[in-house]
Design an enzyme around this catalytic site. Structure first.
Site, mmCIF file in Angstrom:
data_model
loop_
_atom_site.group_PDB
_atom_site.id
_atom_site.type_symbol
_atom_site.label_atom_id
_atom_site.label_comp_id
_atom_site.label_asym_id
_atom_site.label_seq_id
_atom_site.Cartn_x
_atom_site.Cartn_y
_atom_site.Cartn_z
ATOM 1 N N CYS B 84 0.817 -1.225 0.000
ATOM 2 C CA CYS B 84 0.000 0.000 0.000
ATOM 3 C C CYS B 84 0.845 1.266 0.000
ATOM 4 C CB CYS B 84 -0.938 -0.024 1.194
ATOM 5 S SG CYS B 84 -1.860 -1.567 1.288
ATOM 6 N N LYS B 331 -10.433 5.246 4.101
ATOM 7 C CA LYS B 331 -11.723 4.744 4.569
ATOM 8 C C LYS B 331 -12.881 5.201 3.678
ATOM 9 C CE LYS B 331 -14.171 2.700 5.969
ATOM 10 N NZ LYS B 331 -15.614 2.911 5.890
ATOM 11 N N HIS B 335 -9.200 3.256 -1.647
ATOM 12 C CA HIS B 335 -7.822 2.781 -1.519
ATOM 13 C C HIS B 335 -7.423 1.902 -2.697
ATOM 14 C CE1 HIS B 335 -4.089 1.528 0.109
ATOM 15 N NE2 HIS B 335 -4.492 0.515 0.854
#
Ligand code: ZN
Lengths: 122, 388
Positions: B84, B331, B335
């Site tokens: 990520c 959130k 993502h």
């Protein structure tokens, strides 16, 4: 000659009911996962050690949405504190909390034959 | 003198895109070039991020494909994969190259598709995400990525008394911010009750504690400090810190402190000559609500143990004393793994230019971005400042 703890050695021990770790001769840290050098200080002089097979749950979670390849759900994954080192393993049909005592109770295998320790509540 | 400057920023909406990766990337990249007023012939190198194209779409060696699609074939292209933290690492390397005088004008960005548009359902994508956990010592136990951050968060809850309700406040805040962000995956508000009523994914995380699977792309143009003033709205890169931690989780000394974030933040703050107190807001890696709590403490924005309390008390809201994730964060904004790092840089740039619209942090002059990969074992922290 490479010192350290290999996956083959760790796997063979786990299948034999033992948890192998490695203690750093320089900084004294013990780790529970195979490594060619101490992850904490970088030293390459490691001594293979048998870790205790009983310990206390350091942290845990119950996984309700599993990855493809895992058929069950609602299983617990825990990091178990064995004293000098910690190890990650699976608990089935248990509901242990942080601090609870658990003991090594065999292993499970993933779809490529990699074993993981299985623990159960004491 | 700044290490470099961001002079152009672009990103797609985060959400569901039935678009090939290079086309999705181009949408963000060309917007960034146009924003900078930079021609493709001016770009000297591309720093490109994509984490999972191989696993999710059987699409690898994407650097030259993406470069060709936007007219950049010929220049050096490097592709990054750090789970990520993929495009934050690309950004770090771009800043270093410019700071070192190797290049003057570079394009940095990332792209990813994680929704069922890839042909992968939740179980398949959960397995792909889990590939960032240790293959031999974590994956066989059935650990997932919600599970990874659940392990860290539950220890934090044990140490400090952080509650599920406090975690829910993080989700509520970020959904509220996302509702003001036209590029956010989730554009609706939610409530603590709704979060706590959701199905459990990996306790303590319920569905609404988790970021969504998203598709999207983001890009920025980075130039040398001495070229920045020839562009319309430069934003300075004051510091970029990058650190790694021990893998697997069981071998980390204290997993919930996320040491790499602390190390990366210390480096970034030192380069910037400014500490946590000087940050007007932060974009942090809230892949799960608990991750935002850990990050807020690791960056020094709140005291250790106070991350959950700060969220519940409104301190991290847009009008609080330490605003966190005005974009909606992972959130609510979404993502798309390899696009997330540079999307944070886009968000910082917009606020520091005063162009963030309804979600603008008033008078923001300095901000910090925190992008982590895996179990936080890769963390990149960037400090940006409005150009004086
Ligand atoms: Zn050592």
């Amino acid at each position: 000659m490479t010192e350290g703890l290999t996956h083959d050695e760790w796997t063979a021990a786990l299948r034999d009911g033992r948890l192998l770790g490695a203690t750093c001769r320089d900084c004294g840290a013990t780790v529970g996962a195979p490594t060619a050098a101490c992850p904490h200080c970088g030293a390459r002089s490691l001594e293979l050690v048998d870790l205790p097979t009983r310990g206390a749950v350091y942290t845990e979670t119950t996984i309700e949405v599993p990855p493809a390849g895992v058929e069950e759900r609602g299983y617990q994954v825990a990091v178990v504190d064995l004293g000098d080192a910690r190890v990650t393993g699976r608990l089935d049909d248990e509901a242990v909390a942080i601090g609870d005592d658990v003991v090594l109770a065999g292993f499970l295998e993933d779809d490529q034959g990699n074993p993981a320790p299985r623990f159960e509540a004491v | 003198m700044a290490r470099a400057a961001v002079v152009g920023a672009g990103m797609t909406t985060f959400g569901v895109h039935d678009t090939p990766l290079q086309e999705l990337f181009a949408a963000a990249a060309l917007e960034a070039l146009d924003d900078a007023g930079v021609e493709t012939t001016d770009v000297e190198a591309l720093y490109f991020g994509n984490a999972m194209g191989g696993q999710a779409e059987n699409d690898t060696h994407l650097g030259p494909t993406a470069a060709s699609h936007v007219g950049l074939a010929g220049i050096p292209v490097q592709r990054y994969e750090d789970a990520c933290a993929t495009s934050a690492n690309a950004f770090k390397n771009a800043v270093q190259a410019v700071d070192a005088g190797i290049h003057d004008v570079v394009l940095v960005g990332g792209v990813e598709r994680c929704t069922p548009e890839t042909g992968k359902d939740t179980a398949a994508m959960t397995r792909i995400f889990a590939s960032a956990a240790h293959r031999q010592y974590e994956q066989p136990a059935g650990l997932t990525f919600p599970g990874v951050f659940a392990l860290l968060t539950k220890r934090h809850m044990h140490e400090y008394g952080t509650t599920e309700e406090q975690l829910a406040h993080v989700a509520v805040k970020n959904h509220g911010n996302g509702a003001l962000n036209p590029r956010a995956h989730f554009g609706r508000e939610t409530s603590v009750e709704a979060v706590l009523d959701g199905p459990v994914v990996a306790d303590p995380f319920r569905l609404m504690d988790c970021c969504p699977f998203s598709d999207g792309a983001s890009a920025v143009v980075v130039v040398a400090d001495d070229l920045a003033d020839s562009h319309d709205a430069p934003v300075d890169v004051a510091g970029v810190g990058h650190a790694t931690g021990v893998v697997p989780i069981a071998d980390k000394a204290t997993p919930h402190v996320t040491k790499p974030a602390r190390d990366a933040a210390a480096a970034a703050y030192e380069q910037a000559g400014a500490g946590a107190d000087a940050m007007d807001f932060a974009e942090v890696h809230d892949c799960f609500t608990g991750a935002e709590v850990l990050a807020s403490e690791a960056l020094g924005l709140v005291e250790d143990g106070q991350g959950g309390v700060a969220a519940a008390d409104g301190r991290t809201a847009r009008d609080g004393d330490v605003p966190i994730n005005p974009s909606g964060g992972l959130k609510a904004k979404g993502h798309p793994i390899g696009a997330t790092g540079t999307a944070q840089i886009v968000e910082l740039a917009e606020h520091l230019r005063g162009e963030a619209g309804e979600r603008q942090i008033a008078d923001a002059e300095r901000a910090v971005a925190h992008n982590l990969g895996g179990d936080a074992a890769t963390t990149v922290v960037s400090v940006m400042e409005a150009r004086p």
